[in-house]
Design a protein around this motif. Sequence first.
Motif, PDB file in Angstrom:
ATOM      1  N   LEU A  90      47.602  30.961  40.431  1.00  0.00           N
ATOM      2  CA  LEU A  90      46.571  31.069  41.481  1.00  0.00           C
ATOM      3  C   LEU A  90      45.193  30.711  40.962  1.00  0.00           C
ATOM      4  O   LEU A  90      44.375  30.175  41.693  1.00  0.00           O
ATOM      5  CB  LEU A  90      46.504  32.500  42.030  1.00  0.00           C
ATOM      6  CG  LEU A  90      47.620  32.968  42.947  1.00  0.00           C
ATOM      7  CD1 LEU A  90      47.211  34.261  43.636  1.00  0.00           C
ATOM      8  CD2 LEU A  90      47.957  31.914  43.983  1.00  0.00           C
ATOM      9  N   LEU A  91      44.921  31.023  39.698  1.00  0.00           N
ATOM     10  CA  LEU A  91      43.556  30.832  39.188  1.00  0.00           C
ATOM     11  C   LEU A  91      43.507  29.830  38.045  1.00  0.00           C
ATOM     12  O   LEU A  91      42.546  29.794  37.290  1.00  0.00           O
ATOM     13  CB  LEU A  91      42.971  32.179  38.735  1.00  0.00           C
ATOM     14  CG  LEU A  91      42.597  33.106  39.889  1.00  0.00           C
ATOM     15  CD1 LEU A  91      43.338  34.411  39.807  1.00  0.00           C
ATOM     16  CD2 LEU A  91      41.094  33.330  39.933  1.00  0.00           C
ATOM     17  N   ASP A  96      43.320  34.763  34.774  1.00  0.00           N
ATOM     18  CA  ASP A  96      43.524  35.855  35.740  1.00  0.00           C
ATOM     19  C   ASP A  96      42.685  37.080  35.425  1.00  0.00           C
ATOM     20  O   ASP A  96      42.811  38.114  36.075  1.00  0.00           O
ATOM     21  CB  ASP A  96      45.006  36.278  35.751  1.00  0.00           C
ATOM     22  CG  ASP A  96      45.901  35.181  36.299  1.00  0.00           C
ATOM     23  OD1 ASP A  96      45.369  34.145  36.740  1.00  0.00           O
ATOM     24  OD2 ASP A  96      47.132  35.367  36.274  1.00  0.00           O
ATOM     25  N   ARG A 138      39.601  37.308  45.933  1.00  0.00           N
ATOM     26  CA  ARG A 138      39.456  36.194  46.888  1.00  0.00           C
ATOM     27  C   ARG A 138      40.557  35.155  46.682  1.00  0.00           C
ATOM     28  O   ARG A 138      41.046  34.564  47.644  1.00  0.00           O
ATOM     29  CB  ARG A 138      38.066  35.557  46.766  1.00  0.00           C
ATOM     30  CG  ARG A 138      36.993  36.379  47.450  1.00  0.00           C
ATOM     31  CD  ARG A 138      35.734  35.571  47.725  1.00  0.00           C
ATOM     32  NE  ARG A 138      35.047  35.149  46.520  1.00  0.00           N
ATOM     33  CZ  ARG A 138      34.254  35.932  45.805  1.00  0.00           C
ATOM     34  NH1 ARG A 138      34.030  37.167  46.168  1.00  0.00           N
ATOM     35  NH2 ARG A 138      33.653  35.469  44.724  1.00  0.00           N
ATOM     36  N   ALA A 139      40.969  34.941  45.441  1.00  0.00           N
ATOM     37  CA  ALA A 139      42.045  33.974  45.176  1.00  0.00           C
ATOM     38  C   ALA A 139      43.362  34.468  45.780  1.00  0.00           C
ATOM     39  O   ALA A 139      44.113  33.698  46.403  1.00  0.00           O
ATOM     40  CB  ALA A 139      42.195  33.755  43.669  1.00  0.00           C
TER      41      ALA A 139
END
Length: 369
Positions: free
Chosen positions: A131-132, A139, A148-149
């Motif tokens: 995700l990041l 992370d 928010r991610a």
Amino acid sequence: LSAVVAAVRAEKRIEVWDDGRLKALTQDADGRVVGAVIARGPNGHLVEITATAVVLATGGAGGLFAATTTPSALKGEGMALAALAGTEILDPEFVQFHPTAIDVGLDPAPLATEALRGEGARLIDGEGRFLLGQADDADLKPRDIVARAVHAARREGRGADLDARAAIGAEFPHAFPAVFAACMRAGLDPRLSPIPVMAACHYHMGGIAADADGRTTTPGLYAVGECAATGVHGANRLASNSLLEAAAFGRRAGRAAAGEMGGGRPLPVQIAPDLPADALAELREAMTAHAGVVRTAEGLATLIALIDRLEAAHGPAASLLAARLIAQAALDRRESRGGHYRADHPETAVEAAHTRVRLARPAALEAAE
Ligand SMILES: Cc1cc2nc3c(=O)[nH]c(=O)nc-3n(C[C@H](O)[C@H](O)[C@H](O)COP(=O)(O)OP(=O)(O)OC[C@H]3O[C@@H](n4cnc5c(N)ncnc54)[C@H](O)[C@@H]3O)c2cc1C
């Protein structure tokens, strides 16, 4: 906590009411807080207590949100009742959302502690993509950025999971017994599958303005712990220091409150009604949707219209006032800062400024003058 509970139980001069619910603060003609009205027992019969000082320790406001890691009893009522007594409320819009609440349909949602990511567990979407980003420490960004991610991945339908299989694997039950038990209760074995996560309300940085001795702007009234806003957490609390704050400031507030003296006759006070369960459920959904991880002027206006409608139908419940304080301040703060993120104002203002809210003096006090 168990040490404090044992000390309180052992002290003969402390009377503990497990069945009490704070319904109002009473004030004398000068506005000094001189007691409280408590609803007791299953029938909620009202008992009025007089006191030289009242210390509020009513916790945060997670129970106003549908997605929360805190018990649902925490509805910001202490903040609302303090506001009704004319006390200053500081930065109520500063709410922190934890990025990795476990999404298994429980209320409150169990927490997948940050220590899991510290041990190398990774946030991925349904396709297994990070995700990041790929970097080892990607992370480990601040809570608001990771929240928010996670929120964005879920809104886009990609899903968000915390994958601890490679980093922790078979060690999970010994290394993180509480998280493991929560997962297993929901039929999910984190050694074998990723843990579905969501961003959820976790902590209220804002609240009742209080100084380093827990003193509020209303004489006779103190606030400690999460219901207080001492300013130490800014707009984005760092993990693990709220208990420290509660212990340090609680001790100081106890000493200061013990030194209070005087106070006049309590004036009659309005008792706020409770919000029916279906109305509270509607409010909680709307708070998560519009005053949650990502906020906009349009969403907050929709939320405030709902609060108006619920108040017209059910009366001025303390939980509704708490929600209104958060929503209105979030609407008025046209910037993003810490836990408060406005999609329509993503920049952070150069000059940091507090929100200070003070409601008009209570009608009973006006009448007494
Ligand atoms: C899952 C989770 C993990 C956390 N982990 C950490 C951590 O590791 N380190 C850390 O520092 N912090 C942590 N926090 C935050 C920390 O637990 C809280 O900030 C802290 O417990 C707040 O303490 P408090 O005494 O102010 O309020 P609380 O412990 O929330 O107690 C408030 C009490 O007031 C009662 N109350 C509310 N309204 C009324 C009313 N109207 N009348 C009567 N009673 C009322 C509630 O029922 C509750 O018993 C965590 C929070 C959560 C949810």
